[in-house]
Write an enzyme that holds these catalytic residues in place. Structure first.
Site, mmCIF file in Angstrom:
data_model
loop_
_atom_site.group_PDB
_atom_site.id
_atom_site.type_symbol
_atom_site.label_atom_id
_atom_site.label_comp_id
_atom_site.label_asym_id
_atom_site.label_seq_id
_atom_site.Cartn_x
_atom_site.Cartn_y
_atom_site.Cartn_z
ATOM 1 N N LYS A 49 35.091 -21.680 41.525
ATOM 2 C CA LYS A 49 34.570 -20.374 41.109
ATOM 3 C C LYS A 49 33.732 -19.711 42.211
ATOM 4 O O LYS A 49 33.307 -20.368 43.169
ATOM 5 C CB LYS A 49 33.740 -20.567 39.835
ATOM 6 C CG LYS A 49 34.554 -21.113 38.664
ATOM 7 C CD LYS A 49 33.717 -21.160 37.388
ATOM 8 C CE LYS A 49 34.543 -21.688 36.226
ATOM 9 N NZ LYS A 49 33.783 -21.654 34.953
ATOM 10 N N TYR A 65 40.485 -14.709 30.727
ATOM 11 C CA TYR A 65 39.525 -15.253 29.756
ATOM 12 C C TYR A 65 39.603 -14.557 28.394
ATOM 13 O O TYR A 65 38.638 -14.581 27.628
ATOM 14 C CB TYR A 65 38.103 -15.166 30.316
ATOM 15 C CG TYR A 65 37.802 -16.253 31.339
ATOM 16 C CD1 TYR A 65 37.695 -17.593 30.955
ATOM 17 C CD2 TYR A 65 37.624 -15.960 32.684
ATOM 18 C CE1 TYR A 65 37.419 -18.598 31.879
ATOM 19 C CE2 TYR A 65 37.348 -16.956 33.612
ATOM 20 C CZ TYR A 65 37.251 -18.275 33.200
ATOM 21 O OH TYR A 65 36.973 -19.264 34.108
ATOM 22 N N ASN A 102 29.285 -22.634 36.953
ATOM 23 C CA ASN A 102 29.434 -24.096 36.914
ATOM 24 C C ASN A 102 30.503 -24.631 37.878
ATOM 25 O O ASN A 102 31.106 -25.669 37.641
ATOM 26 C CB ASN A 102 29.672 -24.566 35.473
ATOM 27 C CG ASN A 102 30.916 -23.959 34.851
ATOM 28 O OD1 ASN A 102 31.642 -23.232 35.502
ATOM 29 N ND2 ASN A 102 31.166 -24.270 33.586
ATOM 30 N N HIS A 128 36.630 -24.556 37.191
ATOM 31 C CA HIS A 128 37.302 -24.444 35.890
ATOM 32 C C HIS A 128 38.313 -25.577 35.788
ATOM 33 O O HIS A 128 38.910 -25.966 36.795
ATOM 34 C CB HIS A 128 38.037 -23.105 35.811
ATOM 35 C CG HIS A 128 38.982 -23.012 34.643
ATOM 36 N ND1 HIS A 128 38.554 -22.733 33.368
ATOM 37 C CD2 HIS A 128 40.330 -23.195 34.568
ATOM 38 C CE1 HIS A 128 39.609 -22.738 32.552
ATOM 39 N NE2 HIS A 128 40.695 -23.018 33.259
ATOM 40 N N GLU A 184 47.866 -21.097 32.198
ATOM 41 C CA GLU A 184 46.957 -20.689 33.283
ATOM 42 C C GLU A 184 47.621 -20.840 34.656
ATOM 43 O O GLU A 184 47.427 -20.007 35.543
ATOM 44 C CB GLU A 184 45.671 -21.511 33.202
ATOM 45 C CG GLU A 184 44.859 -21.178 31.963
ATOM 46 C CD GLU A 184 43.699 -22.133 31.709
ATOM 47 O OE1 GLU A 184 42.985 -21.930 30.713
ATOM 48 O OE2 GLU A 184 43.497 -23.081 32.497
HETATM 49 P P1 CMP Z 1 35.360 -22.467 31.955
HETATM 50 O O1 CMP Z 1 35.683 -23.890 31.708
HETATM 51 O O2 CMP Z 1 35.903 -21.829 33.154
HETATM 52 O O3 CMP Z 1 35.819 -21.602 30.704
HETATM 53 C C1 CMP Z 1 35.012 -20.713 30.013
HETATM 54 C C2 CMP Z 1 33.759 -20.402 30.755
HETATM 55 O O4 CMP Z 1 32.806 -19.677 30.042
HETATM 56 C C3 CMP Z 1 33.050 -21.707 31.088
HETATM 57 O O5 CMP Z 1 33.762 -22.378 32.070
HETATM 58 C C4 CMP Z 1 31.682 -21.192 31.504
HETATM 59 O O6 CMP Z 1 31.638 -20.806 32.860
HETATM 60 C C5 CMP Z 1 31.552 -19.959 30.631
HETATM 61 N N1 CMP Z 1 30.569 -20.200 29.573
HETATM 62 C C6 CMP Z 1 30.685 -21.049 28.555
HETATM 63 N N2 CMP Z 1 29.574 -20.987 27.773
HETATM 64 C C7 CMP Z 1 28.755 -20.081 28.358
HETATM 65 C C8 CMP Z 1 27.486 -19.565 28.036
HETATM 66 N N3 CMP Z 1 26.825 -19.982 26.953
HETATM 67 N N4 CMP Z 1 26.949 -18.637 28.846
HETATM 68 C C9 CMP Z 1 27.631 -18.199 29.933
HETATM 69 N N5 CMP Z 1 28.848 -18.649 30.279
HETATM 70 C C10 CMP Z 1 29.405 -19.578 29.508
#
Ligand code: CMP
Length: 139
Positions: free
Chosen positions: A11, A51, A114, A117, A128
């Site tokens: 990311k 998303y 984070n 993905h 995806e």
């Molecule tokens: P990802 O696994 O890419 O898929 C959905 C994404 O939403 C997740 O990683 C996080 O980056 C984001 N996400 C999930 N929960 C939260 C949250 N509470 N606040 C902000 N971002 C979130």
């Protein structure tokens, strides 16, 4: 039935921080083979489509703004039981709750930013992967 493939993105937060090499090293060390890969940037619209399943979540606007703010690395990875194995390697969504030895504990900043993905099911891995790659780009 377990598939042998999953989809990942490094990311924007991790790309900005110079973590591409470190993350790819962990992916290789864990035994995943890269069968497709590109350095690209999502537009707000494309991130919104990717998303779409989270459209009703309160964090959706923040999520798609973040995912389109800079380049990403998208890849399809191959390994026995890839989806589950890769989710183990990346760790919990919130890096603060991720296990030792995971990508997110090492490179993730917070629940939104984070670092990586990982697809959550075989079905989504296929969807995806096809979202980002043409058949001719997968080897
Ligand atoms: P990802 O696994 O890419 O898929 C959905 C994404 O939403 C997740 O990683 C996080 O980056 C984001 N996400 C999930 N929960 C939260 C949250 N509470 N606040 C902000 N971002 C979130």
């Amino acid at each position: 039935m377990a598939t042998n493939r999953t989809f990942t993105m490094i990311k924007p937060d991790a790309v900005e921080s110079g973590y591409i090499g470190g993350i790819l090293e962990m992916i290789n060390a864990a035994g995943f083979k890269i069968v497709a890969m590109k350095y690209t940037k999502l537009s707000l619209e494309t991130a919104g489509k990717f998303y779409e399943v989270h459209k009703e979540r309160p964090f959706y606007p923040e999520l798609i703004a973040f995912m389109s703010r800079g380049p990403i690395v998208a890849a399809i990875l191959e390994k026995e039981n890839a989806v589950e194995e890769f989710r183990k390697l990346i760790g919990a969504t919130n890096p603060a709750e991720a296990a030792e030895g995971t990508i997110r504990i090492k490179f993730g900043k917070n629940k939104g930013e984070n670092a990586v993905h990982g697809s959550d099911s075989d079905e989504n891995a296929a969807i995806e992967g096809a979202f980002h790659f043409a058949g001719t780009e997968v080897f």
